[in-house]
Design a protein around this motif. Sequence first.
Motif, PDB file in Angstrom:
ATOM      1  N   LEU A  87       4.148  20.292   0.912  1.00 51.36           N
ATOM      2  CA  LEU A  87       3.499  19.165   0.234  1.00 51.36           C
ATOM      3  C   LEU A  87       2.549  19.708  -0.830  1.00 51.36           C
ATOM      4  N   SER A  88       2.663  19.155  -2.024  1.00 54.56           N
ATOM      5  CA  SER A  88       1.823  19.583  -3.131  1.00 54.56           C
ATOM      6  C   SER A  88       0.342  19.409  -2.763  1.00 54.56           C
ATOM      7  N   LYS A  89      -0.468  20.415  -3.126  1.00 53.57           N
ATOM      8  CA  LYS A  89      -1.865  20.486  -2.689  1.00 53.57           C
ATOM      9  C   LYS A  89      -2.686  19.253  -3.081  1.00 53.57           C
ATOM     10  N   ASN A  90      -2.329  18.640  -4.213  1.00 57.16           N
ATOM     11  CA  ASN A  90      -3.105  17.482  -4.676  1.00 57.16           C
ATOM     12  C   ASN A  90      -3.062  16.307  -3.694  1.00 57.16           C
ATOM     13  N   TYR A  91      -2.041  16.296  -2.821  1.00 56.70           N
ATOM     14  CA  TYR A  91      -1.924  15.188  -1.864  1.00 56.70           C
ATOM     15  C   TYR A  91      -2.641  15.439  -0.545  1.00 56.70           C
ATOM     16  N   PHE A 122      -0.984   8.567  -5.980  1.00 55.28           N
ATOM     17  CA  PHE A 122      -1.513   8.043  -4.722  1.00 55.28           C
ATOM     18  C   PHE A 122      -0.567   8.398  -3.574  1.00 55.28           C
ATOM     19  N   MET A 123      -1.078   9.064  -2.562  1.00 58.48           N
ATOM     20  CA  MET A 123      -0.325   9.224  -1.317  1.00 58.48           C
ATOM     21  C   MET A 123      -1.277   8.974  -0.160  1.00 58.48           C
ATOM     22  N   TYR A 124      -0.955   7.985   0.655  1.00 58.76           N
ATOM     23  CA  TYR A 124      -1.873   7.513   1.701  1.00 58.76           C
ATOM     24  C   TYR A 124      -2.008   8.531   2.848  1.00 58.76           C
ATOM     25  N   GLY A 125      -0.888   8.938   3.439  1.00 61.76           N
ATOM     26  CA  GLY A 125      -0.920   9.959   4.490  1.00 61.76           C
ATOM     27  C   GLY A 125      -1.857   9.627   5.640  1.00 61.76           C
ATOM     28  N   ASN A 126      -2.075   8.343   5.882  1.00 57.55           N
ATOM     29  CA  ASN A 126      -2.950   7.878   6.968  1.00 57.55           C
ATOM     30  C   ASN A 126      -4.274   8.643   6.997  1.00 57.55           C
ATOM     31  N   TYR A 127      -4.893   8.820   5.824  1.00 57.71           N
ATOM     32  CA  TYR A 127      -6.127   9.607   5.739  1.00 57.71           C
ATOM     33  C   TYR A 127      -7.267   8.987   6.543  1.00 57.71           C
ATOM     34  N   ASP A 128      -7.225   7.655   6.738  1.00 64.34           N
ATOM     35  CA  ASP A 128      -8.319   6.968   7.453  1.00 64.34           C
ATOM     36  C   ASP A 128      -7.995   6.732   8.921  1.00 64.34           C
ATOM     37  N   GLY A 129      -6.823   7.180   9.359  1.00 68.56           N
ATOM     38  CA  GLY A 129      -6.443   7.018  10.759  1.00 68.56           C
ATOM     39  C   GLY A 129      -6.169   5.584  11.161  1.00 68.56           C
ATOM     40  N   LEU A 130      -6.143   4.660  10.212  1.00 72.64           N
ATOM     41  CA  LEU A 130      -5.952   3.240  10.533  1.00 72.64           C
ATOM     42  C   LEU A 130      -4.482   2.832  10.525  1.00 72.64           C
ATOM     43  N   ASP A 131      -3.630   3.687   9.950  1.00 70.73           N
ATOM     44  CA  ASP A 131      -2.202   3.379   9.833  1.00 70.73           C
ATOM     45  C   ASP A 131      -1.955   2.013   9.208  1.00 70.73           C
ATOM     46  N   LYS A 132      -2.741   1.713   8.162  1.00 65.16           N
ATOM     47  CA  LYS A 132      -2.645   0.416   7.509  1.00 65.16           C
ATOM     48  C   LYS A 132      -2.484   0.671   6.014  1.00 65.16           C
ATOM     49  N   SER A 151       3.687   1.359   0.129  1.00 68.64           N
ATOM     50  CA  SER A 151       4.660   0.799   1.068  1.00 68.64           C
ATOM     51  C   SER A 151       5.107   1.811   2.119  1.00 68.64           C
ATOM     52  N   ARG A 152       4.814   3.100   1.897  1.00 66.69           N
ATOM     53  CA  ARG A 152       5.130   4.117   2.907  1.00 66.69           C
ATOM     54  C   ARG A 152       3.984   5.127   2.936  1.00 66.69           C
ATOM     55  N   ALA A 153       3.560   5.523   4.142  1.00 66.11           N
ATOM     56  CA  ALA A 153       2.421   6.447   4.265  1.00 66.11           C
ATOM     57  C   ALA A 153       2.717   7.787   3.606  1.00 66.11           C
ATOM     58  N   GLU A 154       3.998   8.209   3.620  1.00 61.11           N
ATOM     59  CA  GLU A 154       4.341   9.532   3.098  1.00 61.11           C
ATOM     60  C   GLU A 154       4.847   9.463   1.652  1.00 61.11           C
ATOM     61  N   GLY A 155       4.949   8.242   1.106  1.00 63.94           N
ATOM     62  CA  GLY A 155       5.473   8.097  -0.250  1.00 63.94           C
ATOM     63  C   GLY A 155       4.366   8.293  -1.279  1.00 63.94           C
ATOM     64  N   SER A 156       4.715   8.869  -2.437  1.00 65.40           N
ATOM     65  CA  SER A 156       3.694   8.975  -3.479  1.00 65.40           C
ATOM     66  C   SER A 156       3.993   7.960  -4.572  1.00 65.40           C
ATOM     67  N   ILE A 157       2.937   7.378  -5.100  1.00 64.68           N
ATOM     68  CA  ILE A 157       3.057   6.380  -6.158  1.00 64.68           C
ATOM     69  C   ILE A 157       2.448   6.941  -7.424  1.00 64.68           C
ATOM     70  N   LEU A 158       3.158   6.714  -8.538  1.00 69.54           N
ATOM     71  CA  LEU A 158       2.703   7.190  -9.843  1.00 69.54           C
ATOM     72  C   LEU A 158       2.418   5.993 -10.732  1.00 69.54           C
ATOM     73  N   ALA A 159       1.242   5.976 -11.331  1.00 68.87           N
ATOM     74  CA  ALA A 159       0.927   4.962 -12.347  1.00 68.87           C
ATOM     75  C   ALA A 159       0.612   5.699 -13.637  1.00 68.87           C
ATOM     76  N   GLU A 160       1.196   5.230 -14.730  1.00 65.75           N
ATOM     77  CA  GLU A 160       0.944   5.869 -16.022  1.00 65.75           C
ATOM     78  C   GLU A 160       0.693   4.826 -17.088  1.00 65.75           C
ATOM     79  N   VAL A 161      -0.178   5.160 -18.026  1.00 65.62           N
ATOM     80  CA  VAL A 161      -0.390   4.286 -19.175  1.00 65.62           C
ATOM     81  C   VAL A 161      -0.648   5.149 -20.406  1.00 65.62           C
TER      82      VAL A 161
END
Length: 223
Positions: A87-91, A122-132, A151-161
Motif C-alpha cells: 500500500l502506497s505510504k500516503n494512505y 482519500f482512503m478510509y481504511g477504518n482509521y477511526d475504528g467505527l467501520d462507518k 463506498s469501500r474502506a479499502e478503495g481510494s477516491i481521487l478528486a481533481e480540479v
Amino acid sequence: MDRRSMAARSPLTLLLSLAVAAAGVLQVRGQRAPSIEGFITIDCGLPEHSSYVNNRTKIPITSDAGFTDAGYNRNISAEYVRPQPQLSKNYLNVRSFPDSVRSCYTLPSLVPGSKYLLRALFMYGNYDGLDKLPVFDLYLGVNFWWRVNISRAEGSILAEVIAVIPDDSVQVCLVNIGLGTPFISELDLRPLENTLYRQANATQGLVLIDRRNMGDTGNYPIR
Ligand SMILES: *[C@@H]1O[C@H](CO)[C@@H](O)[C@H](O)[C@H]1NC(C)=O
Ligand SMILES: *[C@@H]1O[C@H](CO)[C@@H](O)[C@H](O)[C@H]1NC(C)=O
Ligand SMILES: *[C@@H]1O[C@H](CO)[C@@H](O)[C@H](O)[C@H]1NC(C)=O
Ligand SMILES: *[C@@H]1O[C@H](CO)[C@@H](O)[C@H](O)[C@H]1NC(C)=O
C-alpha cells in the motif's frame, strides 16, 4: 474593482470534464527528471515536520503542518495496511476533522491569475475504528468541487480540479454534511501552463470525471 475582489464575489463555475491523458506534462517518462518547481505534495496525517520521497515519482512529500491548523493525525487500521502489492505510504495515515463543519487547508505561494491542477486522495481504511463509511463535500475556496462518497474502506477516491486561482493562495475545504467525519489522505497542487485546458478560465474550472491513458504501453505514474 480589481481582479481579486471580482473573483471573490463571483463564484467560479466548476465544469465536469472527461480528460484524456494526452498531457505529457503530468507524466514521468523514462529517466528524465522534470522540474517540480511550484509543486505542493502533502501526505495528510503524516507526523509533523516529517517528509519522504515518493518511490515511483521521486517527488518529495511533506506533512500537513503549516498548511492547516485543524484536525488530527490518524493511522488507518492494521487490517488495511496491505503488504502485497504494498500500500502506497500516503494512505497509511489520514487527517480527520471531527470538530468543525468546515475545515480547510491553505496552499500558499501561488502566482495570482495562474492555472493550477489540484488533486485530493482519500482512503478510509477504518482509521477511526467505527467501520462507518463517510460522505462529505470538498470545496475549492467558496466553490463546490466534489462530493466524496466513500463506498469501500479499502478503495481510494481521487478528486481533481483545474482552475485559475485569482490570489496568491487558495483554500481547500472539507465540509461535514452530517454523514460522517471528513478526512483526507493526500493533497497535491501542480502549476499548469496557462495555455493548457482553455476551458478552465477565470470564471470556470474543470473537474475530473475520468482519465484514460490511450494506447500507452507502460504503467507510468501520474505526477
Ligand atoms: C502511526 O503509526 C506510526 C508508525 O507507523 C507511529 O509511529 C505513530 O505513533 C502512529 N500514530 C498514531 C496516531 O497512532
Ligand atoms: C520505497 O523504497 C524503500 C527503499 O528502497 C523501501 O524500503 C520501501 O519498501 C519502498 N516503499 C514502497 C511503498 O514501495
Ligand atoms: C453514496 O453512494 C452510494 C452508492 O455507492 C449511494 O447509494 C448514496 O446515495 C451516496 N450518498 C450520497 C450522500 O450521495
Ligand atoms: C470562460 O469560458 C466560458 C466558456 O467558454 C466563457 O463563457 C467565459 O466568458 C470565459 N471567462 C473568461 C473570464 O474568459
